[in-house]
Structures are given as structure tokens and as C-alpha cells.
Motif scaffolding. Structure first.
Motif, PDB file in Angstrom:
ATOM      1  N   VAL A 201      30.542 -26.621 -14.372  1.00 37.89           N
ATOM      2  CA  VAL A 201      31.587 -27.058 -13.443  1.00 37.89           C
ATOM      3  C   VAL A 201      32.812 -27.532 -14.217  1.00 37.89           C
ATOM      4  O   VAL A 201      33.955 -27.257 -13.835  1.00 37.89           O
ATOM      5  N   GLY A 202      32.573 -28.228 -15.333  1.00 41.23           N
ATOM      6  CA  GLY A 202      33.692 -28.717 -16.129  1.00 41.23           C
ATOM      7  C   GLY A 202      34.561 -27.593 -16.642  1.00 41.23           C
ATOM      8  O   GLY A 202      35.803 -27.685 -16.626  1.00 41.23           O
ATOM      9  N   ALA A 203      33.933 -26.508 -17.110  1.00 39.73           N
ATOM     10  CA  ALA A 203      34.708 -25.372 -17.600  1.00 39.73           C
ATOM     11  C   ALA A 203      35.552 -24.764 -16.484  1.00 39.73           C
ATOM     12  O   ALA A 203      36.744 -24.464 -16.666  1.00 39.73           O
ATOM     13  N   ALA A 204      34.963 -24.588 -15.303  1.00 38.68           N
ATOM     14  CA  ALA A 204      35.697 -24.020 -14.171  1.00 38.68           C
ATOM     15  C   ALA A 204      36.803 -24.960 -13.705  1.00 38.68           C
ATOM     16  O   ALA A 204      37.906 -24.519 -13.333  1.00 38.68           O
ATOM     17  N   LEU A 205      36.539 -26.261 -13.724  1.00 43.78           N
ATOM     18  CA  LEU A 205      37.537 -27.242 -13.313  1.00 43.78           C
ATOM     19  C   LEU A 205      38.727 -27.245 -14.266  1.00 43.78           C
ATOM     20  O   LEU A 205      39.887 -27.296 -13.835  1.00 43.78           O
ATOM     21  N   LEU A 206      38.459 -27.168 -15.561  1.00 48.80           N
ATOM     22  CA  LEU A 206      39.538 -27.142 -16.546  1.00 48.80           C
ATOM     23  C   LEU A 206      40.371 -25.868 -16.413  1.00 48.80           C
ATOM     24  O   LEU A 206      41.597 -25.903 -16.538  1.00 48.80           O
TER      25      LEU A 206
END
Length: 462
Positions: A201-206
Motif C-alpha cells: 500500500v505504501g508503494a502505491a500511495l507514494l
């Protein structure tokens, strides 16, 4: 005696020193004060006389207004591109913090004048490229924050908002959309980045944050707030690095290249375009993306030819080869290709528009005029700003062919189109066309055009 407002550590002064890579001793020597005096300045325990403030502005290449901000005479200064992105050193928190600080500053109406006066910093481009190429990315994008848990539905909402903002931009220009984009980043995206989420999720959010930040840069660029646009682009590249997303980085680098083209910086326009192509290759870009990136390099290379003091046949041949590559690569695209959302607008009309600019820059005005007409027919009413640009591009090409009456007649069509947009680029393009008519300023049709433009063209909304 310092005021209460001037007490405490002066982070702006230290930031300026760190940006130069100086210790306190070097900074004190440059400003011609003792090290102890400099130390007291940074700690906020000694006042700074007007003469020393003037010397600081001279040494650090900035304004007295910004120096005053360093000493607490206003809000903290916005970071410059060189320190606004702390680098892709594997520390995601530092990258996020720099972006969030910029969003907050841009959303603050009290900072409006300061932000609009920010200059472009050419020295930021090499630093960003080196950091993108050489610095290690973070091992994980997982984050344990104090706010709520973030999931993929939150990311999808950012993506949907970005698409909606981009659609509004195409129809109305940056002045209509920019405040909403910045507010969304500040009030919606920043809290999500502070939340709790796993690596995926962090990668997609960034990535989502990088894309919307790049859009904020694009809106500022459309309003000719080039220093502010550059800062947003730098933050977007940093977020793409933190996300380990070379595809999004390719887009950010290519819009950086477009800005460098408009600023008349051919060396960096070409370097940024080539970096975008390399990033696209690293991402395994599909044909339409590869065609778009080659198209940007063609236009950047054409600028080098246009600004050359002597005819540059070698560079012109390079432009032709790149334009041929664009056509053959674009023809390889298939409906089943997995493509990023930012490439959705690239079709025959956009290719003709960009190619026409490149043809005009290398002196082939006839082909440039034909491309502008082809692009205009393809854009229709769905892309008002692009249509306005290509009306002017056709007029520019006709003027270079010596067809002044027809060129001015075509350009007249672009004035009401510009008035319907909140785009300063649209108006700047008309003024650029007018400047190109200077060798014919005594011609009656040119005099009439200048007077018409003076009375008919309205200023763009900011």
C-alpha cells in the motif's frame, strides 16, 4: 535586542548554510563575521544588523525578503529545489516530509507572493538526476503512523481525483484547477502518508502522491510560476523514487524536460528527456510510452538546433530520426498494452502537435504548418488549450514562410480561445508570435495585429 519572535534556533539560516555544504566556519568567513557571531545568529540569541542581512543575501544569492524569513520575520521559507528534496537515500520519511512541507506552504494564502516569486534553480536538475540514478531507494515503504490505517481504496480515491483534476486542466487551464489540487494534497494526501500501511500500500500511495504532485507542478507551469513548478516536480521525482516507480519517474522527467524547453535550456531539456527514456526502459515501458518519451527528446533536440548560432545539420538529422522512431514505435501499440494513466492523451493529434513544434524549430515551416492543422483537427473541442496552442503554432509556421496576412488571420482565431482559458502559457504563446513579427513591424497588417492583441487579449486568472 532580539524580539520574542526572533528567539530560538533559526532553521532557515542553517538550511541555507547546509545547502552550500558549509560548516559554521566557512559561512562566517564568507559573510565576514566571527564564528561565535554566526553561532549566536543560528541559535537566535543575537540580532542581525541590516548590513549583515544585505551581505547574507549577496553571499547566498537570495533576496532580503527571504533573509528576513530566516530570522523569524515571517513564516519559514520554502525550500529550494536543491534541499526541497532530500535525495533518494532510502529514507522515505525525509522525502515525504519535504513534499508535505511544500504542499502546506503552497496551500497557505499568506505565502502566495513568496511562492510566486521563487526563481528557477538550474543547479537542481543535475542534483536530482544524480540522486535518481545513484542513490539507493528505501528497502520498505511500510509505515506505522499515529493516524488511521490506510488501504488501497484510499489510494484509488487519490487516483480518481488526479484524473478528474487532469481532465479539468485540459479543458480550462491551470488557473482553474491548481488551488483544488494543492488543497487536496495538503488536506487529504498528507494525512494518509502519516498513517499506517504495509509495504504494498505504501508503494502505491507514494506513486499516487507523486503523480498528483507532478500535476500540481504542471498547473504552476501552466501559470508560468516556473520556480514553484520546478519545486513540485522535484518533490514528485523524490516520491517516485521512494515508491521505486521508474514509470512514474519517466513522466515526471519528461514534464521537467518540457519546462526546460520553454525556459530555453536546451542542454538540460535533452538530458532530462534522455533520463526519462532511460527510466522508461527500466520500467519496461509499452510502445505508446516509448513513443511519447522519444517525442519529447525530439523536441528538446530541436531546441538545440533552433538556438544554434550556425546551421546545425547533424542535430536536425537527429531530430528527423527521432520523429521517425516515434511513428514506428507508436504503430506497435495494441489495445491490450498495460499503460499508465498519464499516457492516455497520446494519440495522433498530440504526436502531430509535438512533431510540428520540432519541425518548426529545425526550419521546416511547411511541415510544421501541416502538423499544426492535423493536430487541430484531431483535438477538436475536447482539448481547448491544445487546440489554441496549435492555432498559434500554425500562425508561427506561416509567418516563417513569409505569409504574413494568413499568419495574422490565423492568430486572430487564437485570441478568443486564450480568453476562455485560465492558462498564462496560452497568452505567452500569442506574445511570442507577436515578437516573431518584429522584423515586419512596419507592415500594416502587423501594426493592426499588435493593436488588436493589446485590446482583445484579457489577462489570465491566477
Amino acid at each position: 535586542m532580539d524580539t520574542k519572535r526572533d528567539q530560538g534556533h533559526r532553521s532557515g539560516l542553517k538550511t541555507a548554510r547546509d545547502r552550500r555544504g558549509w560548516g559554521q566556519e566557512q559561512a562566517a568567513e564568507a559573510v565576514q563575521v566571527s564564528v561565535s557571531t554566526w553561532s549566536r545568529w543560528e541559535r537566535g540569541v543575537q540580532d542581525v544588523r541590516p548590513a549583515h542581512r544585505a551581505r547574507l543575501a549577496e553571499v547566498f544569492g537570495t533576496t532580503l525578503q527571504e533573509v528576513s524569513l530566516w530570522f523569524g520575520d515571517g513564516p519559514e521559507p520554502v525550500r529550494t529545489p536543491a534541499d526541497g528534496w532530500s535525495g533518494c537515500t532510502g529514507y522515505t520519511g525525509g522525502t515525504v516530509r519535504g513534499a508535505v512541507e511544500l504542499w502546506a506552504a503552497d496551500a497557505d494564502v499568506r505565502r502566495r507572493r513568496e511562492l510566486r516569486s521563487l526563481p528557477v534553480s538550474p543547479e537542481a536538475w543535475p542534483e536530482w538526476l544524480l540522486s535518481w540514478d545513484l542513490d539507493a531507494g528505501p528497502e520498505s515503504r511500510e509505515h506505522a503512523g499515529r493516524s488511521r490505517r490506510v488501504g488501497m481504496p484510499d489510494v484509488r480515491r487519490i487516483q480518481e481525483a488526479t484524473r478528474a483534476f487532469a481532465s479539468m486542466d485540459r479543458r480550462h487551464g491551470g488557473g482553474m484547477v491548481r488551488p483544488a489540487v494543492v488543497d487536496y494534497l495538503h488536506t487529504r494526501v498528507a494525512p494518509l502518508l502519516a498513517g499506517t500501511y504495509p509495504d504494498r500500500v505504501g508503494a502505491a500511495l507514494l506513486t499516487a502522491a507523486a503523480t498528483m504532485t507532478g500535476l500540481a507542478g504542471w498547473e504552476a507551469y501552466d501559470l508560468r510560476l516556473d520556480g514553484l513548478a520546478q519545486r513540485h516536480y522535484g518533490q514528485a521525482l523524490g516520491l517516485a523514487k521512494a515508491a521505486d516507480d521508474p514509470m512514474t519517474a519517466a513522466w515526471v522527467l519528461t514534464v521537467m524536460s518540457q519546462q526546460a524547453i520553454d525556459l530555453g535550456r536546451p542542454v538540460w531539456a535533452v538530458r532530462l528527456a534522455r533520463a526519462a527514456r532511460r527510466s522508461g526502459r527500466d520500467a519496461g515501458a509499452p510502445p505508446r510510452v516509448r513513443a511519447a518519451l522519444a517525442l519529447r527528446e525530439a523536441r528538446a533536440t530541436a531546441l538545440r538546433a533552433e538556438l544554434s548560432e550556425v546551421p546545425d545539420g547533424h542535430t536536425a538529422r537527429r531530430v528527423r530520426r527521432l520523429l521517425e522512431e516515434v511513428e514506428t514505435t507508436f504503430a506497435l501499440a495494441t489495445p491490450g498494452d498495460e499503460e499508465p494513466s498519464w499516457i492516455s492523451d497520446l494519440g495522433p493529434a498530440e504526436i502531430a502537435a509535438e512533431a510540428g513544434c520540432a519541425w518548426r524549430m529545425i526550419g521546416e515551416a511547411g511541415r510544421a504548418a501541416a502538423c499544426a492543422r492535423e493536430a487541430l483537427a484531431g483535438f477538436g473541442t475536447a482539448y481547448p488549450r491544445s487546440a489554441q496552442f496549435n492555432v498559434v503554432h500554425e500562425a508561427q509556421a506561416l509567418a516563417r514562410l513569409g505569409e504574413l496576412d494568413e499568419a495574422v488571420a490565423v492568430a486572430r482565431r487564437a485570441v478568443p480561445m486564450a480568453n476562455g482559458l485560465t492558462s498564462r502559457r496560452a497568452r505567452a504563446l500569442l506574445k511570442s508570435f507577436t515578437a516573431e513579427l518584429s522584423p515586419h513591424q512596419g507592415h500594416p497588417v502587423v501594426r493592426e495585429w499588435r493593436e488588436y492583441l493589446r485590446t482583445a487579449l484579457r489577462p489570465a486568472a491566477a
